[in-house]
Each structure stands twice: as structure tokens, then as C-alpha cells.
Design a protein around this motif. Structure first.
Motif, PDB file in Angstrom:
ATOM      1  N   ALA A 112       0.939  -1.374   0.027  1.00  0.00           N
ATOM      2  CA  ALA A 112      -0.159   0.118  -0.047  1.00  0.00           C
ATOM      3  C   ALA A 112       0.833   1.272   0.012  1.00  0.00           C
ATOM      4  O   ALA A 112       0.259   2.324  -0.132  1.00  0.00           O
ATOM      5  N   LEU A 113       2.046   1.261   0.276  1.00  0.00           N
ATOM      6  CA  LEU A 113       3.069   2.298   0.088  1.00  0.00           C
ATOM      7  C   LEU A 113       2.941   2.826  -1.431  1.00  0.00           C
ATOM      8  O   LEU A 113       2.724   2.087  -2.305  1.00  0.00           O
ATOM      9  N   PRO A 114       3.321   4.104  -1.402  1.00  0.00           N
ATOM     10  CA  PRO A 114       3.027   4.627  -2.661  1.00  0.00           C
ATOM     11  C   PRO A 114       4.038   3.950  -3.925  1.00  0.00           C
ATOM     12  O   PRO A 114       5.172   3.910  -3.622  1.00  0.00           O
ATOM     13  N   ALA A 115       3.392   3.470  -4.934  1.00  0.00           N
ATOM     14  CA  ALA A 115       4.175   2.875  -5.961  1.00  0.00           C
ATOM     15  C   ALA A 115       4.918   4.022  -6.928  1.00  0.00           C
ATOM     16  O   ALA A 115       5.470   3.346  -7.945  1.00  0.00           O
ATOM     17  N   THR A 116       4.588   5.058  -6.885  1.00  0.00           N
ATOM     18  CA  THR A 116       5.440   6.219  -7.394  1.00  0.00           C
ATOM     19  C   THR A 116       6.758   6.400  -7.107  1.00  0.00           C
ATOM     20  O   THR A 116       7.558   7.202  -7.875  1.00  0.00           O
ATOM     21  N   ARG A 117       7.366   5.882  -5.980  1.00  0.00           N
ATOM     22  CA  ARG A 117       8.449   5.951  -5.564  1.00  0.00           C
ATOM     23  C   ARG A 117       8.903   4.446  -5.004  1.00  0.00           C
ATOM     24  O   ARG A 117       7.938   3.836  -4.740  1.00  0.00           O
ATOM     25  N   TRP A 118      10.064   4.183  -4.653  1.00  0.00           N
ATOM     26  CA  TRP A 118      10.618   3.070  -4.245  1.00  0.00           C
ATOM     27  C   TRP A 118      10.277   3.402  -2.425  1.00  0.00           C
ATOM     28  O   TRP A 118      10.033   4.415  -1.878  1.00  0.00           O
ATOM     29  N   ALA A 119      10.123   2.044  -1.918  1.00  0.00           N
ATOM     30  CA  ALA A 119       9.716   1.954  -0.534  1.00  0.00           C
ATOM     31  C   ALA A 119      10.592   1.185   0.193  1.00  0.00           C
ATOM     32  O   ALA A 119      11.265   0.315  -0.258  1.00  0.00           O
ATOM     33  N   ARG A 120      11.224   1.846   1.190  1.00  0.00           N
ATOM     34  CA  ARG A 120      12.420   1.314   1.989  1.00  0.00           C
ATOM     35  C   ARG A 120      11.801   0.851   3.009  1.00  0.00           C
ATOM     36  O   ARG A 120      11.264   1.515   4.045  1.00  0.00           O
ATOM     37  N   VAL A 121      11.901  -0.554   3.616  1.00  0.00           N
ATOM     38  CA  VAL A 121      11.267  -1.164   4.650  1.00  0.00           C
ATOM     39  C   VAL A 121      12.306  -1.801   5.472  1.00  0.00           C
ATOM     40  O   VAL A 121      13.033  -2.643   4.797  1.00  0.00           O
ATOM     41  N   ARG A 124       5.784  -9.741  -4.609  1.00  0.00           N
ATOM     42  CA  ARG A 124       5.777  -9.806  -5.986  1.00  0.00           C
ATOM     43  C   ARG A 124       4.288 -10.188  -6.554  1.00  0.00           C
ATOM     44  O   ARG A 124       3.879  -9.755  -7.605  1.00  0.00           O
ATOM     45  N   VAL A 125       3.488 -10.895  -5.913  1.00  0.00           N
ATOM     46  CA  VAL A 125       2.268 -11.239  -6.317  1.00  0.00           C
ATOM     47  C   VAL A 125       1.306  -9.987  -6.379  1.00  0.00           C
ATOM     48  O   VAL A 125       0.530  -9.783  -7.317  1.00  0.00           O
ATOM     49  N   ARG A 126       1.430  -9.019  -5.306  1.00  0.00           N
ATOM     50  CA  ARG A 126       0.927  -7.712  -5.472  1.00  0.00           C
ATOM     51  C   ARG A 126       1.589  -6.649  -6.334  1.00  0.00           C
ATOM     52  O   ARG A 126       1.112  -5.570  -6.089  1.00  0.00           O
ATOM     53  N   GLY A 127       2.201  -7.159  -7.070  1.00  0.00           N
ATOM     54  CA  GLY A 127       2.889  -6.354  -8.296  1.00  0.00           C
ATOM     55  C   GLY A 127       3.879  -5.300  -7.867  1.00  0.00           C
ATOM     56  O   GLY A 127       4.273  -4.415  -8.739  1.00  0.00           O
ATOM     57  N   ARG A 128       4.879  -5.701  -6.798  1.00  0.00           N
ATOM     58  CA  ARG A 128       5.969  -4.819  -6.510  1.00  0.00           C
ATOM     59  C   ARG A 128       7.121  -5.683  -6.451  1.00  0.00           C
ATOM     60  O   ARG A 128       7.255  -6.682  -6.124  1.00  0.00           O
ATOM     61  N   ASP A 129       8.239  -5.112  -7.375  1.00  0.00           N
ATOM     62  CA  ASP A 129       9.451  -5.724  -7.411  1.00  0.00           C
ATOM     63  C   ASP A 129      10.159  -5.616  -5.767  1.00  0.00           C
ATOM     64  O   ASP A 129       9.818  -4.785  -5.229  1.00  0.00           O
ATOM     65  N   VAL A 130      11.090  -6.694  -5.575  1.00  0.00           N
ATOM     66  CA  VAL A 130      11.544  -6.770  -4.460  1.00  0.00           C
ATOM     67  C   VAL A 130      13.116  -6.724  -4.511  1.00  0.00           C
ATOM     68  O   VAL A 130      13.587  -7.544  -5.267  1.00  0.00           O
ATOM     69  N   LEU A 131      13.914  -6.142  -3.627  1.00  0.00           N
ATOM     70  CA  LEU A 131      15.459  -6.221  -3.523  1.00  0.00           C
ATOM     71  C   LEU A 131      15.460  -6.664  -1.975  1.00  0.00           C
ATOM     72  O   LEU A 131      15.220  -5.611  -1.129  1.00  0.00           O
ATOM     73  N   ARG A 132      15.989  -7.756  -1.754  1.00  0.00           N
ATOM     74  CA  ARG A 132      16.328  -8.108  -0.266  1.00  0.00           C
ATOM     75  C   ARG A 132      18.046  -7.560  -0.048  1.00  0.00           C
ATOM     76  O   ARG A 132      18.888  -8.058  -0.722  1.00  0.00           O
ATOM     77  N   ALA A 134      13.541  -0.309 -10.444  1.00  0.00           N
ATOM     78  CA  ALA A 134      12.568   0.403 -11.154  1.00  0.00           C
ATOM     79  C   ALA A 134      11.836   1.264  -9.795  1.00  0.00           C
ATOM     80  O   ALA A 134      11.741   0.608  -8.939  1.00  0.00           O
ATOM     81  N   GLN A 135      11.112   2.186 -10.319  1.00  0.00           N
ATOM     82  CA  GLN A 135      10.159   2.979  -9.410  1.00  0.00           C
ATOM     83  C   GLN A 135       9.327   2.100  -8.984  1.00  0.00           C
ATOM     84  O   GLN A 135       8.583   1.116  -9.690  1.00  0.00           O
ATOM     85  N   GLY A 136       8.931   2.147  -7.743  1.00  0.00           N
ATOM     86  CA  GLY A 136       7.868   1.295  -7.116  1.00  0.00           C
ATOM     87  C   GLY A 136       8.346   0.031  -6.543  1.00  0.00           C
ATOM     88  O   GLY A 136       7.420  -0.762  -5.865  1.00  0.00           O
ATOM     89  N   ALA A 137       9.647  -0.327  -6.698  1.00  0.00           N
ATOM     90  CA  ALA A 137      10.458  -1.551  -6.216  1.00  0.00           C
ATOM     91  C   ALA A 137      10.365  -1.418  -4.714  1.00  0.00           C
ATOM     92  O   ALA A 137      10.578   0.006  -4.017  1.00  0.00           O
ATOM     93  N   VAL A 138      10.498  -2.383  -3.806  1.00  0.00           N
ATOM     94  CA  VAL A 138      10.637  -2.368  -2.630  1.00  0.00           C
ATOM     95  C   VAL A 138      11.996  -2.953  -1.860  1.00  0.00           C
ATOM     96  O   VAL A 138      12.364  -3.955  -2.656  1.00  0.00           O
TER      97      VAL A 138
END
Length: 212
Positions: free
Chosen positions: A25-34, A57-65, A136-140
Motif C-alpha cells: 500500500a506504500l506509494p508505487a510512484t517511488r521506492w519503498a524502504r522497509v 511480487r504477487v501484489r505487483g511490487r518488485d523486491v530487493l533483499r 525500477a520506481q515502485g520497487a521495495v
């Protein structure tokens, strides 16, 4: 943590789904840092971070661990006061500057999106020399570690895995009890249960509970 604080029991599987919903639910217009923060051996924030990858990823967000354990200082600096100094564990182990420069900063608004996924191989005590990863923009970014809060690192969502003092002592292997003063200092100086966005009580890992 105040005794009046209420926790809601939740299954481990449901915890992952709720956290994935909140991150997605975090804005997909920028990266999310969790950040997933907690005593490493006793709460295993890395396992929770790993469990979030596929649901996100199922929810449409690319992820970097990324793991903060790959951004420790060299042993000559980290262990200068010995291998079992709790104040060194708190103050000197994490290379906060490198983590900010190579991971957190590039994902800030206006950043390059180019992240170094790992810096220092603590086992071999040498640099990994990995190429940067462009997100990419929107990645987590899912960053696991311990003692992460209160260091001036900018996150969009912070999750703290909390243990009572008795549970921490019980869950931490005896050879690691030397680190207990570092965790007590963290509770006193940073109060992560008050500053984190999400607090999960992990006294019994098979039966977690979420604050609120």
C-alpha cells in the motif's frame, strides 16, 4: 514497553500477509524502504523479510533483499575492543554510513535507484565487490538487521520484532548472552517499541502478536 499496550494474536502466515498488504500500500510512484529490525538470532528478521518477497511480487511490487549483516565494518574496526564487547556491538559493528550511502540514500526521492546489495563479507573479512542493482520506481527494499532504528536511516516503514527481557534471555543462546547489554541499551536509548511503525511480539515465534 508499557504493560497496558495491547497485542493482537496472529498466525505467522497471517502476519506475512498483513505486512505484505501494508508494504504494497506504500506509494508505487517511488521506492519503498522497509526495515525489519530485531535481535538477529532470537527473532530472525531475515526469515520474515524473505517470507515477504513472493507475496509482494504477487501484489505487483518488485523486491530487493538486503541484509545489514552485509554492511558491517571490517573486523579490525568492529572487533577492536574484542569479540564480546556489547558497546562495540551497539556502536561499532554496523557501517551506518555505507548503508546510508549505498542503499538508503539512492532510494530516497530524487535518488538514482542504484543500490549496492552487499558490501562486506564478514566471514572472509573482505569486500564483496558486487555491481550495483538498479531498481525500477515502485520497487521495495526489504532490509533486515538488528539495532537499526535511531541511527538516522530513513525508512518508509519500520517493523520491530520485540521480545520481553525474559524471552530474549531465554531465546538467545548462552554464548550470545554477552550481547544482552547492547539490546537493553537499545530499548532504553531508542525505544523501538515506541518508534517503529509495526511492533510484533515474538516471545513465542509460532504465536506472534501485533501491537494494536
Amino acid at each position: 514497553m508499557a504493560t497496558s499496550t495491547r497485542f493482537r494474536p496472529i498466525s505467522p502466515e497471517r502476519l506475512v500477509m498483513e505486512l505484505a498488504d501494508r508494504v504494497a500500500a506504500l506509494p508505487a510512484t517511488r521506492w519503498a524502504r522497509v526495515a525489519l529490525d530485531g535481535p538477529a538470532i532470537a527473532t530472525d528478521p531475515a526469515a520474515l523479510a524473505d517470507a515477504l518477497v513472493d507475496p509482494l511480487r504477487v501484489r505487483g511490487r518488485d523486491v530487493l533483499r538486503v541484509s545489514a549483516w552485509d554492511f558491517l565494518r571490517p573486523a579490525s574496526l568492529r572487533l577492536e575492543r574484542g569479540r564480546h564487547d556489547p558497546d562495540a556491538r551497539y556502536d561499532d559493528w554496523l557501517d551506518t554510513g555505507a548503508l546510508r550511502r549505498e542503499v538508503i540514500g539512492p532510494l530516497a526521492p530524487g535518488g538514482t535507484g542504484q543500490v549496492l546489495p552487499a558490501l562486506w563479507d564478514r566471514g572472509r573479512d573482505r569486500a564483496y565487490r558486487l555491481p550495483r542493482t538498479e531498481l525500477a520506481q515502485g520497487a521495495v527494499l526489504l532490509l533486515d538487521g538488528e539495532l537499526l532504528l535511531g541511527r538516522g536511516l530513513d525508512f518508509d516503514l519500520t517493523v520491530h520484532l520485540w521480545l520481553s527481557a525474559a524471552a530474549l534471555r531465554r531465546r538467545l543462546p548462552m554464548p550470545e548472552h554477552w550481547a544482552l547489554p547492547a539490546y537493553r541499551r537499545y530499548e532504553h536509548e531508542v525505544a523501538p517499541t515506541e518508534t517503529a511503525d509495526v511492533v510484533v511480539r515474538m516471545d513465542h515465534p509460532d504465536h506472534p502478536a501485533v501491537r494494536g
